[in-house]
Design a protein around this motif. Sequence first.
Motif, mmCIF file in Angstrom:
data_model
loop_
_atom_site.group_PDB
_atom_site.id
_atom_site.type_symbol
_atom_site.label_atom_id
_atom_site.label_comp_id
_atom_site.label_asym_id
_atom_site.label_seq_id
_atom_site.Cartn_x
_atom_site.Cartn_y
_atom_site.Cartn_z
ATOM 1 N N ALA A 107 0.832 -1.210 0.000
ATOM 2 C CA ALA A 107 0.000 0.000 0.000
ATOM 3 C C ALA A 107 0.867 1.260 0.000
ATOM 4 N N LEU A 108 2.071 1.153 0.549
ATOM 5 C CA LEU A 108 2.993 2.294 0.555
ATOM 6 C C LEU A 108 3.723 2.462 -0.773
ATOM 7 N N GLY A 109 3.489 1.543 -1.703
ATOM 8 C CA GLY A 109 4.043 1.695 -3.031
ATOM 9 C C GLY A 109 5.301 0.893 -3.306
ATOM 10 N N LEU A 110 5.711 0.041 -2.390
ATOM 11 C CA LEU A 110 6.899 -0.774 -2.643
ATOM 12 C C LEU A 110 6.532 -1.971 -3.507
ATOM 13 N N PRO A 111 7.347 -2.273 -4.508
ATOM 14 C CA PRO A 111 7.066 -3.463 -5.328
ATOM 15 C C PRO A 111 7.339 -4.735 -4.532
ATOM 16 N N ILE A 112 6.634 -5.793 -4.882
ATOM 17 C CA ILE A 112 6.734 -7.037 -4.123
ATOM 18 C C ILE A 112 8.143 -7.625 -4.193
ATOM 19 N N SER A 113 8.831 -7.442 -5.305
ATOM 20 C CA SER A 113 10.195 -7.962 -5.404
ATOM 21 C C SER A 113 11.115 -7.265 -4.402
ATOM 22 N N GLU A 114 10.912 -5.977 -4.198
ATOM 23 C CA GLU A 114 11.706 -5.232 -3.227
ATOM 24 C C GLU A 114 11.319 -5.612 -1.788
ATOM 25 N N ILE A 115 10.041 -5.838 -1.561
ATOM 26 C CA ILE A 115 9.584 -6.264 -0.237
ATOM 27 C C ILE A 115 10.230 -7.593 0.125
ATOM 28 N N ALA A 116 10.302 -8.502 -0.852
ATOM 29 C CA ALA A 116 10.917 -9.808 -0.607
ATOM 30 C C ALA A 116 12.370 -9.650 -0.189
ATOM 31 N N ASP A 117 13.077 -8.693 -0.781
ATOM 32 C CA ASP A 117 14.481 -8.460 -0.424
ATOM 33 C C ASP A 117 14.625 -7.767 0.922
ATOM 34 N N LEU A 118 13.713 -6.855 1.226
ATOM 35 C CA LEU A 118 13.856 -6.030 2.425
ATOM 36 C C LEU A 118 13.295 -6.654 3.696
ATOM 37 N N LEU A 119 12.259 -7.447 3.564
ATOM 38 C CA LEU A 119 11.613 -7.995 4.752
ATOM 39 C C LEU A 119 12.471 -9.102 5.358
ATOM 40 N N GLY A 120 12.707 -9.016 6.632
ATOM 41 C CA GLY A 120 13.533 -10.007 7.306
ATOM 42 C C GLY A 120 12.848 -11.352 7.410
ATOM 43 N N GLU A 121 13.593 -12.369 7.751
ATOM 44 C CA GLU A 121 13.059 -13.724 7.882
ATOM 45 C C GLU A 121 11.964 -13.805 8.938
ATOM 46 N N ASP A 122 12.133 -13.092 10.038
ATOM 47 C CA ASP A 122 11.167 -13.176 11.133
ATOM 48 C C ASP A 122 10.090 -12.103 11.041
ATOM 49 N N GLY A 123 10.068 -11.309 9.970
ATOM 50 C CA GLY A 123 9.063 -10.271 9.808
ATOM 51 C C GLY A 123 9.408 -8.986 10.532
ATOM 52 N N ALA A 124 10.581 -8.954 11.180
ATOM 53 C CA ALA A 124 11.003 -7.744 11.879
ATOM 54 C C ALA A 124 11.356 -6.669 10.859
#
Length: 168
Positions: A107-124
Amino acid sequence: MSQPDLAIPGPRTKAAIALAERRRAQTSLRKGVPMPAVQIAPPAPRFSLRPTELPIGVVAEQLGLTLRAIRHYEEMGLIACGRGAKNVRTLGVAARARLSAIADLRALGLPISEIADLLGEDGACPERLKARLRAQLEALDARRTAIAGYLISLSQREREGPAQRAGG
């Protein structure tokens, strides 16, 4: 409490059992033999979800996502779904929290490919994600300033009037 053997083929649904009891009662009444009362126990559940798991449809509705989007995130390895009855995807508390974070970042405009790279394993929220959001906020502030400047220039042109602009 056990189910009576009704000697009828097919599923042991409430409707089938009730029909068999009616048939037996009719036959017994014709012969003058009273039929014993039969108590029907509710069927045991075939499956049960853990109290913390919800079906994918419920989660999709809560988060405003499509089922296809959730399946796609699972295929990408962003979330892990469990399986319930009839192989229905279920999501536990951790998966729902991670999915909520993914939905917020989309919703903030980040592409899903970038979210996959940025989001940590534990969701932190790792430092790279914080830095990326700060950069996006700075870009939005710059764009807001540019839009506000353009609106000011439009207002000044309106005050000048069409005659001054044409003769100017």
